[in-house]
Design an enzyme around this catalytic site. Structure first.
Site, PDB file in Angstrom:
ATOM      1  N   GLU A  46      36.065  66.242  33.823  1.00 14.49           N
ATOM      2  CA  GLU A  46      35.547  65.458  34.951  1.00 14.49           C
ATOM      3  C   GLU A  46      34.133  65.948  35.252  1.00 14.49           C
ATOM      4  O   GLU A  46      33.945  67.100  35.653  1.00 14.49           O
ATOM      5  CB  GLU A  46      36.419  65.635  36.190  1.00 14.49           C
ATOM      6  CG  GLU A  46      37.786  64.989  36.099  1.00 14.49           C
ATOM      7  CD  GLU A  46      38.619  65.242  37.354  1.00 14.49           C
ATOM      8  OE1 GLU A  46      38.038  65.431  38.442  1.00 14.49           O
ATOM      9  OE2 GLU A  46      39.858  65.261  37.230  1.00 14.49           O
ATOM     10  N   ASP A  57      34.525  67.417  49.506  1.00 10.36           N
ATOM     11  CA  ASP A  57      34.428  68.689  48.799  1.00 10.36           C
ATOM     12  C   ASP A  57      34.164  69.866  49.727  1.00 10.36           C
ATOM     13  O   ASP A  57      33.481  69.744  50.740  1.00 10.36           O
ATOM     14  CB  ASP A  57      33.323  68.602  47.741  1.00 10.36           C
ATOM     15  CG  ASP A  57      33.675  67.593  46.657  1.00 10.36           C
ATOM     16  OD1 ASP A  57      34.763  67.743  46.079  1.00 10.36           O
ATOM     17  OD2 ASP A  57      32.891  66.671  46.404  1.00 10.36           O
TER      18      ASP A  57
END
Length: 257
Positions: A46, A57
């Site tokens: 990824e 995040d």
């Protein structure tokens, strides 16, 4: 056949996907990192598209986004780095990022570039399901791109069923209702959620992410799903590495041993 589909046809368990931010720790590290991830035995790569406001995040990945942007990473630069990717990288490659930079680049231009360089799928955490179905699904399908949606412990059974029915590739099971980041272990509450989703017998494979960092958490995740995704712990591994390839191979092999 799409490489993601092919992978899950051939491998039903202990699938390991590794996330890293393109252009981190240094601008030209992207392809060497991908080659080392493959050499170490991971199954999916990824590649994070750096963005100035990565809302899902935690601090580790946010910091890697900032560094990558300061290094000069952009979608245009990333696609130039991936031009010859398929000469050395055979495993599935997914781009993970947020909608805004992709819209600025141009959705169809982005999809064409993905197809040209050999990207297999996308993870776009801020893409709503209805917008995907109305505006993007046909185009993603046209260019051979699998689109992965995220679910969390707060996602209703009806919503999980809808995601399973209307998406392809795999389902990204966020292990907890929080931002990304390596946790010490997996709680009983999380295992209850993993079991609940497992019992739904969904058609799409499931990978567990957020809080997977080592052999122990990987093994636990694999009991309840087809495999796991590691991001923050991998970013920490490469952050101050003096020998990227050796450190990447050592870390990934310690996870899958």
């Amino acid at each position: 056949m799409n490489r993601i589909d092919q992978l899950f046809q051939q491998k039903k368990q202990r699938v390991l996907s590794i996330y890293f931010t393109a252009g981190f720790p240094h601008l030209e590290d992207t392809l060497p990192i991908m080659e080392a991830i493959q050499a170490a035995g991971a199954d999916i790569i990824e590649v994070g598209v750096p963005y100035s406001d990565p809302i899902a995040d935690g601090p580790t990945i946010q910091d890697s986004n900032m560094v990558a942007l300061q290094n000069g990473m952009s979608l245009k630069k990333l696609f130039s780095q991936l031009e010859k990717m398929r000469e050395t990288v055979q495993i599935p490659v997914i781009l993970m990022g947020y909608l805004n930079p992709i819209i600025q680049f141009g959705i169809e231009d982005f999809c064409k570039k993905c197809q040209t360089v050999g990207v297999d799928g996308l993870i776009l955490p801020d893409l709503p399901m209805q917008q995907y179905l109305d505006d993007y699904k046909e185009m993603f399908d046209q260019y051979g791109l699998r689109n992965t949606f995220l679910i969390s412990p707060q996602t209703s059974a009806a919503r999980i069923r809808e995601i399973d029915e209307k998406s392809n590739g795999f389902i990204y099971m966020v292990s907890s209702h929080s931002i990304t980041g390596a946790k010490a272990d997996i709680s009983g509450e999380q295992i209850e959620y993993f079991n609940r989703v497992k019992s739904m017998e969904l058609k799409n494979p499931r990978l567990i992410g957020f809080g997977i960092s080592d052999n122990s958490t990987f093994n636990t995740a694999c009991i309840y799903s087809h495999g796991a995704i590691i991001g923050s712990a991998f970013i920490k591994t490469i952050k101050n590495s003096q020998n990227l390839s050796a450190d990447i191979i050592s870390y990934i092999r310690s996870v899958i041993q």
